[in-house]
Design a protein around this motif. Structure first.
Motif, PDB file in Angstrom:
ATOM      1  N   ARG A  75       0.838  -1.217   0.000  1.00 27.92           N
ATOM      2  CA  ARG A  75       0.000   0.000   0.000  1.00 27.92           C
ATOM      3  C   ARG A  75       0.863   1.253   0.000  1.00 27.92           C
ATOM      4  O   ARG A  75       0.604   2.195  -0.743  1.00 27.92           O
ATOM      5  CB  ARG A  75      -0.897   0.041   1.250  1.00 27.92           C
ATOM      6  N   ILE A  76       1.886   1.265   0.839  1.00 28.40           N
ATOM      7  CA  ILE A  76       2.771   2.431   0.913  1.00 28.40           C
ATOM      8  C   ILE A  76       3.478   2.638  -0.416  1.00 28.40           C
ATOM      9  O   ILE A  76       3.520   3.753  -0.948  1.00 28.40           O
ATOM     10  CB  ILE A  76       3.786   2.269   2.069  1.00 28.40           C
ATOM     11  N   GLN A  77       4.027   1.567  -0.986  1.00 31.68           N
ATOM     12  CA  GLN A  77       4.750   1.690  -2.253  1.00 31.68           C
ATOM     13  C   GLN A  77       3.817   2.046  -3.405  1.00 31.68           C
ATOM     14  O   GLN A  77       4.188   2.828  -4.279  1.00 31.68           O
ATOM     15  CB  GLN A  77       5.517   0.403  -2.543  1.00 31.68           C
ATOM     16  N   TYR A  78       2.627   1.528  -3.403  1.00 30.31           N
ATOM     17  CA  TYR A  78       1.660   1.840  -4.451  1.00 30.31           C
ATOM     18  C   TYR A  78       1.304   3.328  -4.423  1.00 30.31           C
ATOM     19  O   TYR A  78       1.222   3.979  -5.456  1.00 30.31           O
ATOM     20  CB  TYR A  78       0.396   0.985  -4.287  1.00 30.31           C
ATOM     21  N   ASP A  79       1.085   3.867  -3.220  1.00 33.51           N
ATOM     22  CA  ASP A  79       0.681   5.266  -3.093  1.00 33.51           C
ATOM     23  C   ASP A  79       1.832   6.255  -3.255  1.00 33.51           C
ATOM     24  O   ASP A  79       1.616   7.375  -3.713  1.00 33.51           O
ATOM     25  CB  ASP A  79      -0.005   5.509  -1.742  1.00 33.51           C
ATOM     26  N   PHE A  80       3.058   5.864  -2.870  1.00 32.21           N
ATOM     27  CA  PHE A  80       4.137   6.848  -2.817  1.00 32.21           C
ATOM     28  C   PHE A  80       5.378   6.494  -3.633  1.00 32.21           C
ATOM     29  O   PHE A  80       6.230   7.349  -3.827  1.00 32.21           O
ATOM     30  CB  PHE A  80       4.548   7.102  -1.362  1.00 32.21           C
TER      31      PHE A  80
END
Length: 184
Positions: free
Chosen positions: A142-147
Motif C-alpha cells: 500500500r505504501i509503495q503503491y501510493d508513494f
C-alpha cells in the motif's frame, strides 16, 4: 474490569473499521487504534507483553498514515516488549516520516524477512505467521503503491534477539496541509 476494558477497546476498533472511507488517518488516530488493539493483546497474553512509545515531537501526531498500518506489525506471538518510535528525517532530499516498531521476540532470518516483505508462500509457516506476514506485505505494498518504491517497510533482525520494522513514507502533516489549502 478486564472484560469491560477489552469490550470497549474492541468496540472502538470495530467503529474505526466501519466509519469513513478515508484510507489515511493521523498518526495520533493510528496510535489510538494500536493502543486499543494492544490492550486486547495484553489480556490475551496475560499482561506479559508491554509497549512503549517514543514520538520525536508533538507535530508528528498530525502526520498522515494509512489506516491500520501498525496492527500487523505489532502483532506479537510471544511475551515481551514492543517499542514504537516516530521521527522525521530525509530520504533523497525529501522530508519523510519514519515509524519504527522494535520487539524483543524471536527475531527473523534473512529468508523470513524476504518472505514477509514479498509475501512468498512458505508451506512450513503456521497459519498465524502466514496471516501476519500477509498483513505486513500488504502494508508495504500500500505504501509503495501510493508513494513509490523508495518508500515502504524495511526489516532488521537478529534471530532470538530482536526485530525492528521501519516504515518510511512522505512527511505529510494534516494541519500544514489545511493551512496551505486555506491560503489557496
Amino acid at each position: 474490569t478486564g472484560i469491560a476494558d477489552m469490550t470497549t477497546a474492541l468496540a472502538r476498533l470495530l467503529k474505526s473499521v466501519s466509519k469513513g472511507t478515508s484510507s489515511m488517518v493521523t498518526l495520533r488516530e493510528e496510535l489510538d487504534l494500536v493502543k486499543d488493539y494492544f490492550l486486547i493483546q495484553q489480556y490475551r497474553y496475560g499482561g506479559s507483553i508491554t509497549m512503549d512509545y517514543h514520538i520525536e515531537s508533538e507535530e508528528l501526531y498530525g502526520c498522515e498514515i494509512h489506516r491500520f498500518t501498525l496492527q500487523p506489525i505489532i502483532e506479537k506471538g510471544t511475551a515481551g516488549a514492543i517499542t514504537v518510535s516516530a521521527e522525521s528525517g530525509t530520504v533523497n532530499g525529501k522530508k519523510v516520516l519514519k515509524i519504527s516498531v522494535t520487539d524483543n521476540g524471536i527475531g527473523m532470518t534473512r529468508e523470513t524477512i524476504d518472505s514477509v516483505l514479498h509475501e512468498e508462500d512458505n508451506p512450513g509457516k503456521n497459519k498465524t505467521d502466514f496471516f501476519r506476514h500477509v498483513g505486513i506485505s500488504n502494508v508495504n505494498r500500500r505504501i509503495q503503491y501510493d508513494f513509490g518504491p523508495e518508500y515502504g517497510i524495511t526489516i532488521v533482525s537478529e534471530p532470538g534477539v530482536y526485530t525492528t520494522m521501519t516504515i518510511v513514507r512522505p512527511y505529510i502533516n494534516q494541519s500544514e496541509r489545511k493551512k496551505d489549502e486555506d491560503l489557496l
